[in-house]
Design an enzyme around this catalytic site. Sequence first.
Site, PDB file in Angstrom:
ATOM      1  N   TYR A   1      21.949  26.179  50.570  1.00  0.00           N
ATOM      2  CA  TYR A   1      21.075  25.762  49.193  1.00  0.00           C
ATOM      3  C   TYR A   1      22.078  25.133  48.391  1.00  0.00           C
ATOM      4  CZ  TYR A   1      18.023  26.503  45.033  1.00  0.00           C
ATOM      5  OH  TYR A   1      17.520  26.022  43.893  1.00  0.00           O
TER       6      TYR A   1
ATOM      7  N   SER B   1      19.941  21.721  40.794  1.00  0.00           N
ATOM      8  CA  SER B   1      20.003  23.158  40.379  1.00  0.00           C
ATOM      9  C   SER B   1      21.532  23.251  39.730  1.00  0.00           C
ATOM     10  CB  SER B   1      20.133  24.066  41.445  1.00  0.00           C
ATOM     11  OG  SER B   1      20.452  25.399  41.093  1.00  0.00           O
TER      12      SER B   1
HETATM   13  P1  NAD Z   1       8.468  28.183  43.533  1.00  0.00           P
HETATM   14  O1  NAD Z   1       8.823  29.018  45.021  1.00  0.00           O
HETATM   15  O2  NAD Z   1       7.929  28.933  42.627  1.00  0.00           O
HETATM   16  O3  NAD Z   1       7.568  26.982  44.238  1.00  0.00           O
HETATM   17  C1  NAD Z   1       8.017  25.832  45.039  1.00  0.00           C
HETATM   18  C2  NAD Z   1       6.861  25.252  45.575  1.00  0.00           C
HETATM   19  O4  NAD Z   1       7.204  24.346  46.512  1.00  0.00           O
HETATM   20  C3  NAD Z   1       5.967  26.173  46.361  1.00  0.00           C
HETATM   21  O5  NAD Z   1       4.365  26.073  45.981  1.00  0.00           O
HETATM   22  C4  NAD Z   1       6.076  26.232  47.760  1.00  0.00           C
HETATM   23  O6  NAD Z   1       4.844  26.416  48.464  1.00  0.00           O
HETATM   24  C5  NAD Z   1       6.562  24.558  47.688  1.00  0.00           C
HETATM   25  N1  NAD Z   1       7.235  24.122  48.817  1.00  0.00           N
HETATM   26  C6  NAD Z   1       8.270  24.943  49.548  1.00  0.00           C
HETATM   27  N2  NAD Z   1       8.426  24.490  50.838  1.00  0.00           N
HETATM   28  C7  NAD Z   1       7.726  23.283  50.849  1.00  0.00           C
HETATM   29  C8  NAD Z   1       7.777  22.129  51.912  1.00  0.00           C
HETATM   30  N3  NAD Z   1       8.342  22.044  53.126  1.00  0.00           N
HETATM   31  N4  NAD Z   1       6.951  21.179  51.406  1.00  0.00           N
HETATM   32  C9  NAD Z   1       5.955  21.142  50.257  1.00  0.00           C
HETATM   33  N5  NAD Z   1       6.051  22.179  49.203  1.00  0.00           N
HETATM   34  C10 NAD Z   1       6.914  23.082  49.659  1.00  0.00           C
HETATM   35  O7  NAD Z   1       9.979  27.735  43.157  1.00  0.00           O
HETATM   36  P2  NAD Z   1      10.276  26.820  41.808  1.00  0.00           P
HETATM   37  O8  NAD Z   1      11.363  27.714  41.008  1.00  0.00           O
HETATM   38  O9  NAD Z   1       9.324  26.216  41.113  1.00  0.00           O
HETATM   39  O10 NAD Z   1      11.263  25.777  42.518  1.00  0.00           O
HETATM   40  C11 NAD Z   1      11.126  24.209  42.339  1.00  0.00           C
HETATM   41  C12 NAD Z   1      12.362  23.498  42.461  1.00  0.00           C
HETATM   42  O11 NAD Z   1      13.374  23.953  41.492  1.00  0.00           O
HETATM   43  C13 NAD Z   1      13.215  23.954  43.723  1.00  0.00           C
HETATM   44  O12 NAD Z   1      13.573  22.791  44.295  1.00  0.00           O
HETATM   45  C14 NAD Z   1      14.194  24.830  43.601  1.00  0.00           C
HETATM   46  O13 NAD Z   1      15.226  24.748  44.527  1.00  0.00           O
HETATM   47  C15 NAD Z   1      14.764  24.329  42.131  1.00  0.00           C
HETATM   48  N6  NAD Z   1      15.251  25.417  41.376  1.00  0.00           N
HETATM   49  C16 NAD Z   1      14.670  26.561  41.065  1.00  0.00           C
HETATM   50  C17 NAD Z   1      15.387  27.544  40.129  1.00  0.00           C
HETATM   51  C18 NAD Z   1      14.854  28.847  40.134  1.00  0.00           C
HETATM   52  O14 NAD Z   1      15.478  29.941  39.443  1.00  0.00           O
HETATM   53  N7  NAD Z   1      13.702  29.288  40.448  1.00  0.00           N
HETATM   54  C19 NAD Z   1      16.630  27.156  39.820  1.00  0.00           C
HETATM   55  C20 NAD Z   1      17.136  25.841  40.295  1.00  0.00           C
HETATM   56  C21 NAD Z   1      16.333  24.959  40.696  1.00  0.00           C
END
Ligand code: NAD
Length: 263
Positions: free
Chosen positions: A163, A149
């Site tokens: 986080y 991130s």
């Molecule tokens: P999201 O919440 O839309 O999707 C995340 C998915 O991961 C969900 O389907 C959830 O069920 C699954 N998940 C959660 N815990 C889990 C576990 N213990 N085992 C298996 N699956 C699990 O989130 P996203 O925005 O697509 O995020 C994906 C990645 O991107 C994450 O690592 C997040 O930290 C990172 N990220 C997101 C953002 C943002 O702004 N959305 C920014 C930087 C980094």
Amino acid sequence: MVERGSDLLDGRVVVITGGGAGIGRATAELFARNGATLVVADVDEEANQATAAAVADLGAQSLAVTVDVSREVDIERMIVATEAEFGRVDVLFNNAGIMLADDADAVSAEDDAIDKTFDVNIKGVLYGCKYGIPALRRAGGGSIINTASFVASVGAATPQIAYTASKGAVLSMTRELAVIHARENIRVNALSPGPLRTELLMSYLDTDEKKQRRLVHVPMGRFGEAAEMAQSALFLASDMSSYMTGANLQVDGGLTAAYVTPE
Ligand code: NAD
């Protein structure tokens, strides 16, 4: 946006954690359009099945495995199931992650939120590599992408200490993994998204005021889309990035480059 396919991932077997939503789902669909066979893994069984079905509709072979990435046995099962079904693993996208509402600053964050965040965001990636790397070796090499991130590189404007620490760990693990496994034809890179319009962030920034506050820091003045992360993941997964390992690909609307945001 890359919509229709190339043959960039033809014949490649790709495992994506967090495949049920957001970045994971968008990536599964884009990779399917670009020739990949998909194994999607998520703790949310229904959402995961929906992604596998969407990928199959696009004409790709797919398998859904229900996993909690913080459980080592689940990750082992995910890799075993992939090799049993498709014979190999070429690409591993360690993407599942959580950001908890009760994550806070260092003074007030509760141990439970810290533990859960570290278990999913750090151990999830580590377990993925523990079982994924031997599988990539058996396939003759491949590409690992770890979702970090922007908060791993710059201070977050909202208190979310667990986080932020977890994503710093993802970045440092990525660098070490890249160096250790470089001569095995295994590339390891991080993808660092900026703030995205996915469930994870929108449920956290749950008022207009909070959203606007975050956007002040983004030169492009908008949230990113999951599909835009998928495009970057396609680059890292494919041979387009063949001389790239240990890198942190920042896909963040200019956030980490900014000092003062232009009006
Ligand atoms: P999201 O919440 O839309 O999707 C995340 C998915 O991961 C969900 O389907 C959830 O069920 C699954 N998940 C959660 N815990 C889990 C576990 N213990 N085992 C298996 N699956 C699990 O989130 P996203 O925005 O697509 O995020 C994906 C990645 O991107 C994450 O690592 C997040 O930290 C990172 N990220 C997101 C953002 C943002 O702004 N959305 C920014 C930087 C980094």
